[in-house]
Design a protein around this motif. Structure first.
Motif, short mmCIF file in Angstrom:
data_model
loop_
_atom_site.label_atom_id
_atom_site.label_comp_id
_atom_site.label_asym_id
_atom_site.label_seq_id
_atom_site.Cartn_x
_atom_site.Cartn_y
_atom_site.Cartn_z
N ARG A 144 1.00 -1.28 -0.08
CA ARG A 144 0.08 -0.10 0.19
C ARG A 144 0.93 1.37 -0.17
NH1 ARG A 144 -5.40 -0.58 0.61
NH2 ARG A 144 -5.87 -2.64 1.23
N VAL A 145 1.56 1.37 -0.98
CA VAL A 145 2.37 2.52 -1.42
C VAL A 145 2.22 3.16 -2.64
CG1 VAL A 145 4.23 1.70 0.28
CG2 VAL A 145 4.37 0.98 -2.19
N PRO A 146 2.50 4.36 -2.98
CA PRO A 146 2.42 5.07 -4.30
C PRO A 146 2.92 4.05 -5.42
CG PRO A 146 3.36 6.70 -2.95
CD PRO A 146 3.30 5.26 -2.04
N ALA A 147 2.24 3.97 -6.49
CA ALA A 147 2.44 3.17 -7.73
C ALA A 147 3.88 3.16 -8.14
CB ALA A 147 1.53 3.57 -9.03
N GLU A 148 4.61 4.56 -8.08
CA GLU A 148 5.87 4.36 -8.56
C GLU A 148 6.85 3.62 -7.54
OE1 GLU A 148 7.66 8.24 -10.42
OE2 GLU A 148 5.69 8.96 -9.37
N GLU A 149 6.55 3.68 -6.34
CA GLU A 149 7.31 2.84 -5.35
C GLU A 149 7.13 1.48 -5.45
OE1 GLU A 149 7.10 3.91 -1.22
OE2 GLU A 149 6.61 5.94 -1.75
N ASN A 150 6.06 0.95 -5.90
CA ASN A 150 5.78 -0.30 -6.25
C ASN A 150 6.67 -1.11 -7.26
OD1 ASN A 150 4.32 -1.93 -4.26
ND2 ASN A 150 2.34 -0.70 -4.63
N ALA A 151 6.47 0.09 -8.54
CA ALA A 151 7.12 -0.39 -9.81
C ALA A 151 8.60 -0.49 -9.41
CB ALA A 151 6.77 0.88 -10.63
N LYS A 152 9.18 0.58 -8.72
CA LYS A 152 10.52 0.74 -8.57
C LYS A 152 11.06 -0.91 -7.64
CE LYS A 152 14.46 2.96 -6.00
NZ LYS A 152 14.65 4.25 -5.08
N ALA A 153 9.99 -1.35 -6.75
CA ALA A 153 10.35 -2.54 -6.03
C ALA A 153 10.49 -3.57 -6.79
CB ALA A 153 9.50 -2.50 -4.85
N LEU A 154 9.59 -3.84 -7.80
CA LEU A 154 9.37 -4.87 -8.52
C LEU A 154 10.56 -4.81 -9.70
CD1 LEU A 154 6.10 -5.82 -10.48
CD2 LEU A 154 8.37 -5.91 -11.70
N ARG A 155 10.93 -3.77 -10.24
CA ARG A 155 11.94 -3.60 -10.98
C ARG A 155 13.31 -4.19 -10.31
NH1 ARG A 155 10.10 1.36 -12.47
NH2 ARG A 155 11.83 2.31 -11.34
N GLU A 156 13.29 -3.66 -9.22
CA GLU A 156 14.82 -3.96 -8.38
C GLU A 156 14.54 -5.69 -7.89
OE1 GLU A 156 14.81 -1.28 -5.16
OE2 GLU A 156 15.78 0.40 -6.37
N GLN A 157 13.40 -6.11 -7.53
CA GLN A 157 13.40 -7.23 -7.09
C GLN A 157 13.86 -8.25 -8.10
OE1 GLN A 157 9.87 -8.33 -4.85
NE2 GLN A 157 10.08 -10.32 -5.66
N VAL B 150 6.88 -5.65 -21.69
CA VAL B 150 5.31 -5.46 -21.82
C VAL B 150 4.57 -5.64 -20.61
CG1 VAL B 150 3.42 -7.00 -22.75
CG2 VAL B 150 5.58 -6.75 -24.05
N VAL B 151 3.62 -5.00 -20.20
CA VAL B 151 2.94 -5.53 -19.17
C VAL B 151 1.37 -5.42 -19.52
CG1 VAL B 151 1.87 -4.52 -17.17
CG2 VAL B 151 3.90 -3.85 -17.49
N ILE B 152 0.79 -6.63 -19.12
CA ILE B 152 -0.75 -6.67 -19.41
C ILE B 152 -1.25 -6.69 -18.01
CG2 ILE B 152 -2.66 -8.52 -19.96
CD1 ILE B 152 -0.50 -9.76 -21.93
N ASP B 153 -2.40 -5.94 -17.99
CA ASP B 153 -3.29 -5.45 -16.61
C ASP B 153 -4.54 -6.41 -16.83
OD1 ASP B 153 -3.92 -4.41 -14.20
OD2 ASP B 153 -5.84 -4.23 -15.58
N ALA B 154 -4.56 -7.79 -16.07
CA ALA B 154 -5.68 -8.56 -16.17
C ALA B 154 -6.59 -8.32 -14.90
CB ALA B 154 -5.18 -9.83 -16.12
N SER B 155 -6.36 -7.14 -14.02
CA SER B 155 -6.90 -6.85 -12.73
C SER B 155 -8.12 -5.83 -12.91
CB SER B 155 -5.88 -6.27 -11.63
OG SER B 155 -5.67 -5.02 -12.08
N GLY B 156 -7.71 -4.74 -13.64
CA GLY B 156 -8.65 -3.68 -13.63
C GLY B 156 -8.37 -2.78 -12.58
N ALA B 157 -7.45 -3.13 -11.66
CA ALA B 157 -7.65 -2.23 -10.48
C ALA B 157 -6.57 -1.24 -10.71
CB ALA B 157 -6.71 -3.20 -9.40
N GLU B 158 -7.18 0.00 -10.17
CA GLU B 158 -6.50 1.24 -10.60
C GLU B 158 -4.93 1.34 -10.20
OE1 GLU B 158 -7.13 6.16 -9.77
OE2 GLU B 158 -8.55 4.70 -8.76
N PRO B 159 -4.45 1.00 -9.02
CA PRO B 159 -3.19 0.83 -8.64
C PRO B 159 -2.44 0.20 -9.40
CG PRO B 159 -4.64 0.73 -6.67
CD PRO B 159 -5.30 0.47 -7.94
N SER B 160 -2.85 -0.98 -9.65
CA SER B 160 -1.99 -2.18 -10.66
C SER B 160 -2.00 -1.18 -12.05
CB SER B 160 -2.81 -3.22 -11.05
OG SER B 160 -3.06 -4.04 -9.67
N ILE B 161 -2.96 -0.61 -12.79
CA ILE B 161 -2.88 -0.01 -13.94
C ILE B 161 -1.79 1.28 -13.76
CG2 ILE B 161 -4.12 1.42 -15.70
CD1 ILE B 161 -6.62 0.13 -14.81
#
Length: 354
Positions: free
Chosen positions: A224-237, A246-257
């Motif tokens: 539960r952090v800003p989208a840019e922080e989640n994106a940074k964490a994913l890239r680093e991990q 490529v990213v496919i959003d199959a969730s429809g959730a605003e934070p995921s998009i």
């Protein structure tokens, strides 16, 4: 030949379902066939119509048969049918376009304004004993492919279309937001297309555990952090300092998009498949300065069902792994309750017993 009664599972109104005997369908065209439905999966859209009575502008105004992820056995064929015979086992593509408009002629028949799609108001669905379709929207299953697998060809076709829209190439990286049935199948299709890094993202640990075993090469749990922080964490991990292809959003959730746009590399591709709120806050500046290719994806179109059947038949995708359990036709309402509660991945409802 289809005869006798036609028991059906009906959405009478918002929140109210019942069983009802409907007329047995007749061959409306010499190119039609009638199928004895044997297996049907429950889609999130079915549950949404049941709970809310509408999806966007599609409003349930009259009682409607639910279901559209089905397989069955051909029980009757029209006089002009040449590719199918009585007794053939088929997967049903449950939407019939007009075949005459510009979009249909371009091969994008999923965008046909006159599409008659099962269990989308005002058209009845496939949770019934007998259902009629044109022969070219029925896909014969190879002998070694079960009717259960045949019912999963529909959500697999959705995933095939999503991955086609993404243009993912061998050796590329892809993030799939959402580890529901379609998200999981997107991982599998991307793998079959040669993607070498496939990251599944979800907030449910059990789903991510399944994704890792099924087709993903890695997983990520957003916080539960800003989208840019989640994106940074994913890239680093996962070792993508410059972002993924490529990213496919199959969730429809605003934070995921929002996270999707930030996790992409410059010039990457975002495909939106999940439907959530009609309007969201969107990182438009990042989209522009990174020259991201952003595409929508809706159902499936020319060639998608054929490829889906081939992926199952060849063993490249084992859709059986997604089946949590099977129930009888009489247990359909409880199955809907279970899907609403998020129990399992895919529940199949058996056909009407003779």
């Amino acid at each position: 030949m289809a005869s006798g009664t036609n028991p059906s599972f009906i959405l009478e109104s918002k929140g109210v379902v019942k069983y009802e005997d409907r007329p047995v369908p007749k061959l409306a065209s010499p190119n039609d066939v009638i199928i004895n439905i044997k297996q049907t999966g429950i889609c999130g859209s079915d549950v949404h119509y049941w709970v809310a009575g509408a999806i966007g502008s599609f409003v349930v105004r009259d009682p409607m048969v639910l279901g559209h992820e089905s397989s069955g056995i051909v029980s009757e064929v029209g006089s002009a049918v040449t590719t199918l015979k009585v007794g053939d086992r088929v997967a049903l593509e449950p939407g019939v376009p007009c075949r005459r408009c510009v979009r249909c002629k371009e091969g994008q028949y999923n965008l046909c304004a006159e599409m008659a799609f099962a269990a989308t108001p005002p058209f009845d669905g496939t949770l019934t004993k007998y259902y009629a379709l044109p022969e070219d929207f029925c896909y014969k299953l190879p002998e070694h492919v079960s009717l259960e697998e045949g019912a999963l060809v529909e959500p697999l076709s959705v995933a095939v279309h999503l991955v086609k829209q993404s243009g993912v190439k061998p050796g590329q990286s892809i993030v799939v937001m959402g580890a529901g049935p379609v998200g999981l199948l997107c991982c599998a299709v991307a793998k079959a297309h040669g993607a070498t890094a496939i990251i599944s993202v979800d907030i449910v640990p059990e789903r991510l555990e399944f994704a890792q075993k099924f087709a993903a090469t890695g997983t990520f749990t957003p916080q539960r952090v800003p989208a840019e922080e989640n994106a940074k964490a994913l890239r680093e991990q996962h070792g993508f300092p410059d972002g993924v292809d490529v990213v496919i959003d199959a969730s429809g959730a605003e934070p995921s998009i929002q996270t999707s746009i930030h996790v992409l590399r410059v010039g990457g591709t975002h495909v939106q498949g999940g439907m959530g709120k009609p309007e969201i806050t969107f990182p438009i500046t990042a989209l522009c300065v990174k020259e991201i290719n952003c595409r929508g994806s809706f159902r499936y179109s020319s060639g998608d069902y054929k490829l889906a059947v081939e992926l199952v038949a060849s063993g490249k995708i084992d859709v059986k792994q997604l089946i949590t359990r099977k129930v009888s036709f009489k247990e359909a309402e409880q199955a809907f309750e279970d899907v609403k509660a998020g129990k399992g991945i895919k529940i199949l409802i058996g056909g009407v017993e003779d």
